[in-house]
Motif scaffolding. Structure first.
Motif, short mmCIF file in Angstrom:
data_model
loop_
_atom_site.label_atom_id
_atom_site.label_comp_id
_atom_site.label_asym_id
_atom_site.label_seq_id
_atom_site.Cartn_x
_atom_site.Cartn_y
_atom_site.Cartn_z
N VAL A 40 -61.75 62.35 -4.92
CA VAL A 40 -60.94 61.36 -5.62
C VAL A 40 -59.50 61.58 -5.17
O VAL A 40 -58.76 62.36 -5.78
CB VAL A 40 -61.05 61.50 -7.15
N PRO A 41 -59.05 60.93 -4.10
CA PRO A 41 -57.82 61.34 -3.41
C PRO A 41 -56.54 61.17 -4.20
O PRO A 41 -55.53 61.79 -3.84
CB PRO A 41 -57.83 60.48 -2.15
N ARG A 81 -42.94 72.33 3.45
CA ARG A 81 -43.01 71.66 2.15
C ARG A 81 -42.54 70.23 2.31
O ARG A 81 -41.55 69.94 2.99
CB ARG A 81 -42.17 72.39 1.11
N ILE A 82 -43.27 69.31 1.70
CA ILE A 82 -42.94 67.90 1.76
C ILE A 82 -42.94 67.35 0.35
O ILE A 82 -43.56 67.91 -0.56
CB ILE A 82 -43.95 67.12 2.63
N PRO A 83 -42.25 66.24 0.11
CA PRO A 83 -42.24 65.65 -1.24
C PRO A 83 -43.63 65.16 -1.63
O PRO A 83 -44.37 64.61 -0.80
CB PRO A 83 -41.26 64.48 -1.10
N THR A 84 -43.98 65.35 -2.87
CA THR A 84 -45.23 64.82 -3.40
C THR A 84 -45.01 63.39 -3.86
O THR A 84 -43.99 63.06 -4.47
CB THR A 84 -45.71 65.68 -4.58
N ARG A 85 -45.97 62.53 -3.56
CA ARG A 85 -45.86 61.12 -3.92
C ARG A 85 -46.73 60.80 -5.13
O ARG A 85 -47.79 61.41 -5.33
CB ARG A 85 -46.30 60.25 -2.74
N PRO A 86 -46.30 59.85 -5.96
CA PRO A 86 -47.13 59.45 -7.10
C PRO A 86 -48.53 59.04 -6.64
O PRO A 86 -48.68 58.36 -5.62
CB PRO A 86 -46.36 58.26 -7.70
N PHE A 87 -49.52 59.46 -7.39
CA PHE A 87 -50.92 59.17 -7.06
C PHE A 87 -51.26 59.64 -5.65
O PHE A 87 -52.13 59.09 -4.98
CB PHE A 87 -51.24 57.68 -7.21
N ASN A 128 -53.97 62.77 -12.62
CA ASN A 128 -53.44 62.03 -11.48
C ASN A 128 -52.26 62.77 -10.89
O ASN A 128 -51.44 63.34 -11.62
CB ASN A 128 -53.00 60.63 -11.91
N VAL A 129 -52.14 62.77 -9.58
CA VAL A 129 -51.01 63.43 -8.93
C VAL A 129 -49.72 62.74 -9.36
O VAL A 129 -49.56 61.54 -9.15
CB VAL A 129 -51.16 63.40 -7.40
N ASN A 130 -48.81 63.51 -9.95
CA ASN A 130 -47.58 62.94 -10.48
C ASN A 130 -46.44 63.93 -10.29
O ASN A 130 -46.35 64.92 -11.01
CB ASN A 130 -47.73 62.58 -11.95
#
Length: 321
Positions: free
Chosen positions: A227-228, A295-301, A266-268
């Motif tokens: 569930v990506p 390290r890179i920025p995490t994106r919503p969802f 959910n990725v947040n």
């Protein structure tokens, strides 16, 4: 969760990425079922056997334009606590998992229920390849070429009724095959769940392989959920049961630490884990060290907001982490 230095599997056991990445024809993957013909996607140029570019992100989310994680890292840097707490433990210990024969029990609010062999399940939908980002709640991420079946296409064959509001999944729990069950880290067996509309979303996937070959034991053989847009612990491994439920099912990490791991997960990047920020991640890809990756920025969802944000319209995503 513990983060320990990984132990690479022997190179002799690794399929060269250049072999996988250069193919431009149909490939077969033996999964104790008939050969699955899978269409390969085009790749960009390679550096050290790793693509410097994959085809651009597809509008449906099925392809990622990012550098793939090396097969060696995908198969040796894992969380699968039934085989130990260290990242390298699953690759060393999961050889005890017996994936043949394998069956999945389907129960609950559906017209078609019962026990189905893996071979039966694999016949329910055409096989395909998806290149997805995987974001672990611990703050690291990968880009993986999965092989498998759309989850919705499989679930529809069981004809869930109008009372089916959620789908619950359960992992095998056999202490003879999974010795770390004795450590009591969680209340086994491992359980996860999705709301029915999440499970029916086109991005939800049942993986049976990766990098052009059958799914390794340490990656959740022979059948795992992907569930990506959710944190990786939602992608339950070695599935043996699927149940359609009317109420929200119990999930393992939420039951263990509800203040840290919500049902939705959910990725947040705007919702921190109680013990660390989620604003950035270590991207394990190419030839970068697993422990010192960029390290890179995490994106919503996890970058899939365009495809899935509408599922949560009106919800307080902070409350329902």
């Amino acid at each position: 969760m513990l983060i320990r230095p990984p132990a690479d599997i022997p190179e002799s056991q690794v399929t060269p990425e250049s072999v996988y990445l250069s193919r431009r024809k149909l490939i077969g993957v033996a999964l104790s079922a008939p050969m699955l013909a899978l269409a390969a996607c085009s790749r960009g140029e390679e550096k050290d056997g790793v693509p410097t570019q994959v085809v651009a992100d597809s509008p449906d989310g099925f392809r990622s334009g990012e550098e793939l994680t090396r097969l060696q890292d995908v198969t040796s840097y894992n969380n699968f606590y039934e085989f130990g707490l260290g990242k390298g433990d699953p690759s060393r210990q999961a050889g005890s998992l017996r994936t043949q024969p394998w069956s999945v029990t389907v129960a609950g609010h559906a017209e078609v229920t019962g026990r189905f062999t893996l071979e039966d399940v694999l016949k329910l939908a055409p096989a395909s390849e998806r290149i997805y980002r995987l974001r672990c709640v611990e703050g690291w991420s990968m880009v993986i070429p999965w092989l498998g079946l759309p989850l919705a296409a499989v679930l529809q064959h069981f004809k869930p009724t109008s009372r089916a509001k959620f789908v619950a999944f359960t992992t095998l729990a056999d202490i003879e095959q999974m010795p770390a069950l004795a450590d009591g880290v969680l209340d086994w067996p491992y359980k996860e769940g999705l709301r029915i509309d999440e499970a029916m979303h086109p991005l939800a996937f049942l993986a049976t392989g990766l990098y052009g070959k059958a799914l390794p034991n340490q990656n959740g053989a022979p059948l795992r959920l992907v569930v990506p847009w959710k944190y990786g612990f939602k992608s339950i491994k070695s599935i043996v049961a699927i149940e359609f439920t009317e109420t929200m099912p119990t999930t393992s990490w939420n039951a263990s630490a509800p203040d840290e791991y919500g049902f939705y997960s959910n990725v947040n990047p705007d919702v921190a884990h109680p013990r660390w920020s989620q604003k950035s991640e270590r991207r394990i890809a190419g030839t970068a060290s697993k422990l010192f990756a960029e390290r890179i920025p995490t994106r919503p969802f996890n970058g899939y907001a365009a495809q899935v944000a509408s599922l949560y319209a009106g919800m307080n995503l902070r409350q329902w982490f």
